[in-house]
Motif scaffolding. Structure first.
Motif, PDB file in Angstrom:
ATOM      1  N   LEU A  40       0.823  -1.210   0.000  1.00  0.00           N
ATOM      2  CA  LEU A  40       0.000   0.000   0.000  1.00  0.00           C
ATOM      3  C   LEU A  40       0.858   1.262   0.000  1.00  0.00           C
ATOM      4  O   LEU A  40       0.559   2.227  -0.711  1.00  0.00           O
ATOM      5  CB  LEU A  40      -0.933  -0.008   1.205  1.00  0.00           C
ATOM      6  CG  LEU A  40      -2.010  -1.103   1.206  1.00  0.00           C
ATOM      7  CD1 LEU A  40      -2.798  -1.067   2.503  1.00  0.00           C
ATOM      8  CD2 LEU A  40      -2.947  -0.941   0.017  1.00  0.00           C
ATOM      9  N   PHE A  41       1.937   1.264   0.791  1.00  0.00           N
ATOM     10  CA  PHE A  41       2.834   2.411   0.790  1.00  0.00           C
ATOM     11  C   PHE A  41       3.545   2.552  -0.556  1.00  0.00           C
ATOM     12  O   PHE A  41       3.851   3.664  -0.987  1.00  0.00           O
ATOM     13  CB  PHE A  41       3.859   2.295   1.917  1.00  0.00           C
ATOM     14  CG  PHE A  41       3.388   2.883   3.216  1.00  0.00           C
ATOM     15  CD1 PHE A  41       3.517   4.241   3.465  1.00  0.00           C
ATOM     16  CD2 PHE A  41       2.815   2.080   4.190  1.00  0.00           C
ATOM     17  CE1 PHE A  41       3.087   4.794   4.664  1.00  0.00           C
ATOM     18  CE2 PHE A  41       2.371   2.624   5.393  1.00  0.00           C
ATOM     19  CZ  PHE A  41       2.504   3.982   5.635  1.00  0.00           C
ATOM     20  N   GLY A  42       3.810   1.425  -1.218  1.00  0.00           N
ATOM     21  CA  GLY A  42       4.429   1.471  -2.535  1.00  0.00           C
ATOM     22  C   GLY A  42       3.512   2.083  -3.578  1.00  0.00           C
ATOM     23  O   GLY A  42       3.965   2.722  -4.525  1.00  0.00           O
ATOM     24  N   ILE A  43       2.228   1.882  -3.407  1.00  0.00           N
ATOM     25  CA  ILE A  43       1.249   2.453  -4.334  1.00  0.00           C
ATOM     26  C   ILE A  43       1.050   3.935  -4.065  1.00  0.00           C
ATOM     27  O   ILE A  43       1.106   4.769  -4.967  1.00  0.00           O
ATOM     28  CB  ILE A  43      -0.093   1.702  -4.217  1.00  0.00           C
ATOM     29  CG1 ILE A  43       0.078   0.252  -4.716  1.00  0.00           C
ATOM     30  CG2 ILE A  43      -1.193   2.406  -5.012  1.00  0.00           C
ATOM     31  CD1 ILE A  43      -1.125  -0.632  -4.458  1.00  0.00           C
ATOM     32  N   ASN A  44       0.834   4.282  -2.793  1.00  0.00           N
ATOM     33  CA  ASN A  44       0.615   5.685  -2.430  1.00  0.00           C
ATOM     34  C   ASN A  44       0.765   5.827  -0.922  1.00  0.00           C
ATOM     35  O   ASN A  44       0.161   5.082  -0.159  1.00  0.00           O
ATOM     36  CB  ASN A  44      -0.791   6.118  -2.878  1.00  0.00           C
ATOM     37  CG  ASN A  44      -1.112   7.547  -2.510  1.00  0.00           C
ATOM     38  OD1 ASN A  44      -1.733   7.807  -1.483  1.00  0.00           O
ATOM     39  ND2 ASN A  44      -0.699   8.491  -3.349  1.00  0.00           N
ATOM     40  N   TRP A  45       1.539   6.825  -0.500  1.00  0.00           N
ATOM     41  CA  TRP A  45       1.816   6.958   0.936  1.00  0.00           C
ATOM     42  C   TRP A  45       0.574   7.334   1.740  1.00  0.00           C
ATOM     43  O   TRP A  45       0.433   6.931   2.898  1.00  0.00           O
ATOM     44  CB  TRP A  45       2.925   7.974   1.168  1.00  0.00           C
ATOM     45  CG  TRP A  45       2.581   9.399   0.833  1.00  0.00           C
ATOM     46  CD1 TRP A  45       2.734  10.011  -0.380  1.00  0.00           C
ATOM     47  CD2 TRP A  45       2.039  10.375   1.718  1.00  0.00           C
ATOM     48  NE1 TRP A  45       2.304  11.313  -0.306  1.00  0.00           N
ATOM     49  CE2 TRP A  45       1.881  11.579   0.971  1.00  0.00           C
ATOM     50  CE3 TRP A  45       1.680  10.376   3.066  1.00  0.00           C
ATOM     51  CZ2 TRP A  45       1.366  12.742   1.516  1.00  0.00           C
ATOM     52  CZ3 TRP A  45       1.164  11.540   3.626  1.00  0.00           C
ATOM     53  CH2 TRP A  45       1.011  12.703   2.856  1.00  0.00           C
ATOM     54  N   VAL A  46      -0.339   8.089   1.145  1.00  0.00           N
ATOM     55  CA  VAL A  46      -1.565   8.442   1.856  1.00  0.00           C
ATOM     56  C   VAL A  46      -2.410   7.193   2.080  1.00  0.00           C
ATOM     57  O   VAL A  46      -2.975   6.979   3.170  1.00  0.00           O
ATOM     58  CB  VAL A  46      -2.376   9.495   1.071  1.00  0.00           C
ATOM     59  CG1 VAL A  46      -3.704   9.780   1.774  1.00  0.00           C
ATOM     60  CG2 VAL A  46      -1.573  10.778   0.912  1.00  0.00           C
ATOM     61  N   LEU A  47      -2.484   6.351   1.054  1.00  0.00           N
ATOM     62  CA  LEU A  47      -3.211   5.087   1.173  1.00  0.00           C
ATOM     63  C   LEU A  47      -2.598   4.226   2.266  1.00  0.00           C
ATOM     64  O   LEU A  47      -3.313   3.618   3.079  1.00  0.00           O
ATOM     65  CB  LEU A  47      -3.176   4.344  -0.168  1.00  0.00           C
ATOM     66  CG  LEU A  47      -3.790   2.944  -0.218  1.00  0.00           C
ATOM     67  CD1 LEU A  47      -5.279   2.996   0.078  1.00  0.00           C
ATOM     68  CD2 LEU A  47      -3.535   2.302  -1.579  1.00  0.00           C
ATOM     69  N   GLY A  48      -1.262   4.183   2.309  1.00  0.00           N
ATOM     70  CA  GLY A  48      -0.575   3.399   3.324  1.00  0.00           C
ATOM     71  C   GLY A  48      -0.830   3.903   4.727  1.00  0.00           C
ATOM     72  O   GLY A  48      -1.116   3.123   5.640  1.00  0.00           O
ATOM     73  N   ILE A  49      -0.749   5.217   4.902  1.00  0.00           N
ATOM     74  CA  ILE A  49      -0.957   5.792   6.234  1.00  0.00           C
ATOM     75  C   ILE A  49      -2.391   5.586   6.708  1.00  0.00           C
ATOM     76  O   ILE A  49      -2.632   5.261   7.880  1.00  0.00           O
ATOM     77  CB  ILE A  49      -0.598   7.293   6.225  1.00  0.00           C
ATOM     78  CG1 ILE A  49       0.921   7.460   6.138  1.00  0.00           C
ATOM     79  CG2 ILE A  49      -1.139   7.994   7.478  1.00  0.00           C
ATOM     80  CD1 ILE A  49       1.385   8.899   6.055  1.00  0.00           C
ATOM     81  N   ALA A  50      -3.351   5.761   5.814  1.00  0.00           N
ATOM     82  CA  ALA A  50      -4.758   5.594   6.187  1.00  0.00           C
ATOM     83  C   ALA A  50      -5.037   4.167   6.651  1.00  0.00           C
ATOM     84  O   ALA A  50      -5.696   3.947   7.677  1.00  0.00           O
ATOM     85  CB  ALA A  50      -5.660   5.952   5.003  1.00  0.00           C
TER      86      ALA A  50
END
Length: 209
Positions: free
Chosen positions: A124-134
């Protein structure tokens, strides 16, 4: 990138995912094989049951980084680090599923892998950091208040694809993340039963001798 070469990213991602850091870290730190105690799951939560917090942290970071590295490597080689078009790339979708399957069924460790929570987080962090954090925030909130790693993982697995759709809309990558989510939930089927029975171990509990 040449399409024929791009396809090779998928098996490479599987091999990256097949590195079980619970096993590697345990061997390096002379700890028992994580398959031999507790839940038998080669993951950070089970390694923590040895009482060695450093080993658990290293396992967590290693399993997360392999998911992150596989996705970022694919994004860079596909020539679109900004994700403006690769969210619709079936190759990147294949990489996401492959690295996760590598963790679940690692060829280097007799196909006996973990449940994929940390690796999914790295993806998820590899795709988008906001997505990963959420999604990570969802895990932290549930884990903090309920103290069940499995319940936190299940909650994050459910909300991860929802957060993705909210951020990016309906994209092929959303389907890949849904597959990862369903696989993660399937790997937690015994934990779901334990939660229903009230016998699930809480975070930080040590395995019984």
């Amino acid at each position: 990138m040449n399409q024929n070469l791009a396809i090779l990213l998928i098996p490479v991602a599987y091999l990256i995912g097949s590195i079980s850091f619970a096993v590697v870290v345990s061997k390096c730190m002379q700890l028992p094989d994580p398959h031999s105690y507790g839940s038998g799951n080669p993951g950070a939560t089970n390694v923590l049951r040895t009482g060695n917090k450093l080993a658990a942290v290293l396992t967590l970071l290693g399993d997360a980084l392999k998911g992150f590295i596989a996705v970022m490597l694919a994004r860079i080689l596909l020539g679109d680090e900004s994700l403006s078009s690769t969210l619709g790339s079936w190759v990147l979708c294949g990489v996401v599923i492959a690295v996760f399957l590598g963790h679940l069924f690692p060829i280097f460790h007799g196909f006996k892998g973990g449940k994929g929570v940390a690796t999914a987080c790295g993806i998820l962090f590899g795709i988008n950091w906001v997505l990963g954090i959420a999604t990570l925030g969802t895990w932290v909130i549930v884990a903090t208040f309920m103290r069940y790693s499995s319940l936190a993982a299940l909650s994050a697995a459910i909300f991860g694809p929802i957060y993705f759709v909210f951020l990016f809309g309906l994209q092929p990558m959303g389907v890949a993340l849904l597959v990862v989510s369903l696989l993660l939930i399937w790997r937690h089927k015994s934990n779901i039963q334990n939660l229903l029975n009230g016998t699930e171990s809480r975070i930080g509990s040590k395995s019984k001798s």
